[in-house]
Write a protein that holds these residues in place. Structure first.
Motif, short mmCIF file in Angstrom:
data_model
loop_
_atom_site.label_atom_id
_atom_site.label_comp_id
_atom_site.label_asym_id
_atom_site.label_seq_id
_atom_site.Cartn_x
_atom_site.Cartn_y
_atom_site.Cartn_z
N ILE A 286 0.75 -1.08 -0.04
CA ILE A 286 0.08 0.02 0.01
C ILE A 286 0.83 1.41 -0.11
CG2 ILE A 286 -1.51 1.36 1.27
CD1 ILE A 286 -2.88 -1.26 2.13
N THR A 287 1.75 1.29 0.73
CA THR A 287 2.80 2.38 0.81
C THR A 287 3.47 2.63 -0.39
OG1 THR A 287 3.29 1.87 3.13
CG2 THR A 287 4.88 3.28 2.09
N THR A 288 4.04 1.67 -1.01
CA THR A 288 4.58 1.65 -2.49
C THR A 288 3.72 2.28 -3.27
OG1 THR A 288 6.28 -0.06 -1.74
CG2 THR A 288 5.93 0.47 -4.00
N LEU A 289 2.53 1.82 -3.52
CA LEU A 289 1.54 2.17 -4.53
C LEU A 289 1.04 3.60 -4.25
CD1 LEU A 289 -0.87 -1.16 -4.81
CD2 LEU A 289 0.72 -0.10 -6.33
N LEU A 290 0.85 4.11 -2.92
CA LEU A 290 0.53 5.57 -2.75
C LEU A 290 1.78 6.42 -3.07
CD1 LEU A 290 -1.48 4.88 0.73
CD2 LEU A 290 -2.19 5.67 -1.54
N LEU A 291 2.84 6.04 -2.89
CA LEU A 291 4.19 6.64 -3.33
C LEU A 291 4.34 6.68 -4.69
CD1 LEU A 291 6.89 5.68 -0.70
CD2 LEU A 291 6.22 8.00 -0.99
N PHE A 292 3.65 5.73 -5.57
CA PHE A 292 3.89 5.90 -7.02
C PHE A 292 3.45 7.19 -7.41
CE2 PHE A 292 2.57 4.68 -11.18
CZ PHE A 292 4.00 4.12 -11.56
N ASN A 293 2.31 7.67 -7.05
CA ASN A 293 1.96 9.17 -7.47
C ASN A 293 2.74 10.34 -7.34
OD1 ASN A 293 -0.86 7.87 -7.88
ND2 ASN A 293 -1.41 8.28 -5.95
N TYR A 294 3.78 9.94 -6.21
CA TYR A 294 4.73 11.25 -6.02
C TYR A 294 6.02 10.85 -6.87
CZ TYR A 294 1.78 12.34 -2.06
OH TYR A 294 0.49 12.60 -1.35
N ARG A 295 5.92 9.92 -7.80
CA ARG A 295 7.51 9.28 -8.41
C ARG A 295 8.21 10.57 -9.25
NH1 ARG A 295 3.14 7.98 -11.42
NH2 ARG A 295 3.22 8.19 -13.45
N LYS A 296 7.47 11.49 -9.86
CA LYS A 296 7.91 12.44 -10.79
C LYS A 296 8.26 13.54 -9.89
CE LYS A 296 5.13 11.71 -14.91
NZ LYS A 296 4.24 12.26 -15.75
N ASP A 297 7.57 13.91 -8.82
CA ASP A 297 8.07 14.83 -7.74
C ASP A 297 9.37 14.73 -7.07
OD1 ASP A 297 5.96 16.72 -8.37
OD2 ASP A 297 4.71 15.37 -6.96
N LYS B 108 12.34 14.66 -9.42
CA LYS B 108 12.52 16.07 -9.71
C LYS B 108 13.33 16.57 -8.35
CE LYS B 108 10.53 20.50 -10.89
NZ LYS B 108 9.20 21.14 -11.46
N TYR B 109 12.86 16.35 -7.23
CA TYR B 109 13.12 16.87 -5.96
C TYR B 109 14.62 16.17 -5.66
CZ TYR B 109 13.88 18.05 -0.89
OH TYR B 109 14.56 18.35 0.01
N PHE B 110 14.78 15.00 -5.60
CA PHE B 110 16.00 14.45 -5.35
C PHE B 110 17.03 14.43 -6.45
CE2 PHE B 110 13.22 12.46 -1.97
CZ PHE B 110 13.74 12.74 -0.91
N ILE B 111 16.60 14.35 -7.52
CA ILE B 111 17.57 14.14 -8.62
C ILE B 111 18.07 15.39 -9.55
CG2 ILE B 111 18.36 12.63 -10.66
CD1 ILE B 111 18.10 11.24 -8.35
N GLN B 112 16.92 16.12 -9.95
CA GLN B 112 16.79 17.09 -10.89
C GLN B 112 17.30 18.53 -10.00
OE1 GLN B 112 13.36 17.27 -13.39
NE2 GLN B 112 14.50 16.01 -14.72
N ILE B 113 16.48 19.15 -9.01
CA ILE B 113 16.71 20.17 -8.53
C ILE B 113 17.32 20.49 -7.26
CG2 ILE B 113 14.98 21.35 -10.14
CD1 ILE B 113 12.97 21.28 -7.90
N GLY B 114 17.10 19.21 -6.54
CA GLY B 114 17.60 18.93 -5.19
C GLY B 114 17.38 20.05 -4.14
N GLY B 115 16.17 20.44 -3.70
CA GLY B 115 15.89 21.30 -2.54
C GLY B 115 14.65 22.23 -2.81
#
Length: 303
Positions: free
Chosen positions: A125-136, A139-146
């Motif tokens: 359940i946790t993983t499926l709910l996190l799937f909706n945030y995959r792009k964010d 973006k946060y951790f890889i592209q713009i970091g912060g």
């Protein structure tokens, strides 16, 4: 029309999963606040290290410290609260991911087989709910970091805004009352719970041969918090249960047993003896001494 129905159904399913995960985390947290989950019975604590299972190893480790239980419980309770609010849901899901993975590894490695399916469901359940945030997350951790996107989602209805608060308060209060009621149901005088060395047992003034205890060199008596009464004599465990009020105690032994006793009604004198009569109208006397906390930490742990 079908697409709208599907979208609506998925949204309902999503919120059911959110509130299920919240309820489960809160209901696992509250027993930890009351120190109800990780309890090791006194008679089990006398088994040699090589004789106990991996499950008992883990359980005794977590049960060693109330403050560690409190830490785990607060983490689970925090997840249960944060996940029902849209603004803090991602924080809760990330915490839940770490907690569920950790619990899954512990359950697998320490053979807690009955709990594996439960935590797998929570992790899924946790993983499926996190799937909706995959792009964010990417973006946060890889592209713009912060950097954060401050755009707000559409305003929710008043009911949906208030529902999380109502859910948290009602569930937390009601489950705390329920858990406290369970604890009170097995309420005993905490001072009598513990492990005891038996000096002698007399039935009709005849001394009973005790020999060694089960896994212990001395004959032992174990009075457990869950109203379990255990005699460890002649290399055997004799199980029973007890009801205690003030100085009076009634003991119901599993039958048959070494003494052919079904029950005992007696008085506990100065915390070192039980004197009374059996259901067979025989006199009964047991003299014992409590093992102090330096020799058995469990005697001091659950007070």
């Amino acid at each position: 029309m079908k697409n709208r129905t599907l979208v609506k159904s998925l949204k309902i399913l999503k919120y059911l999963c959110i509130y299920y995960l919240s309820a489960k985390m809160i209901c696992f947290a509250i027993p930890k606040f009351l120190f109800m989950q990780f309890r090791i019975l006194h008679w089990q604590s006398y088994a040699p290290l090589v004789e106990i299972s991996k499950h008992q190893h883990m359980w005794s480790f977590f049960g060693r410290s109330y403050h560690y239980n409190l830490f785990i419980g607060l983490t689970e309770f925090l997840i249960g609260i944060l996940i029902v609010f849209r603004r803090t849901r991602l924080i809760a899901l990330l915490l839940s991911l770490g907690v569920c993975v950790n619990i899954l590894v512990l359950n697998i490695e320490f053979d807690v087989d009955f709990a594996i399916n439960h935590v797998l469901l929570d992790l899924t359940i946790t993983t499926l709910l996190l799937f909706n945030y995959r792009k964010d997350l990417y973006k946060y951790f890889i592209q713009i970091g912060g950097k954060f996107d401050n755009s707000l989602a559409s305003l929710e209805s008043k009911f949906m805004t208030r529902l999380p608060y109502l859910f948290i308060v009602v569930l937390s209060v009601s489950y705390f009352i329920f858990a406290f009621g369970i604890k009170k149901k097995y309420s005993v005088n905490e001072n009598i719970v513990g492990a005891y060395k038996i000096h002698n047992i007399k039935i009709n003034d005849s001394i009973v041969g005790l020999g060694q205890g089960w896994q212990t060199k001395d004959p032992m008596l174990f009075v457990e918090y869950n109203n379990q009464f255990v005699l460890s004599i002649t290399d055997t465990l004799f199980m029973g249960r007890y009801i205690q009020k003030n100085d009076s105690i009634t003991i119901y032994m599993d039958y048959p047993n070494k003494f052919d006793i079904k029950s005992i009604n007696g008085l506990m004198k100065n915390s070192n003896s039980i004197i009374g009569t059996t259901s067979e109208n025989r006199t009964f006397q047991m003299i014992y001494k409590k093992v102090d906390g330096q020799n058995n930490y469990l005697n001091n742990l659950y007070k």
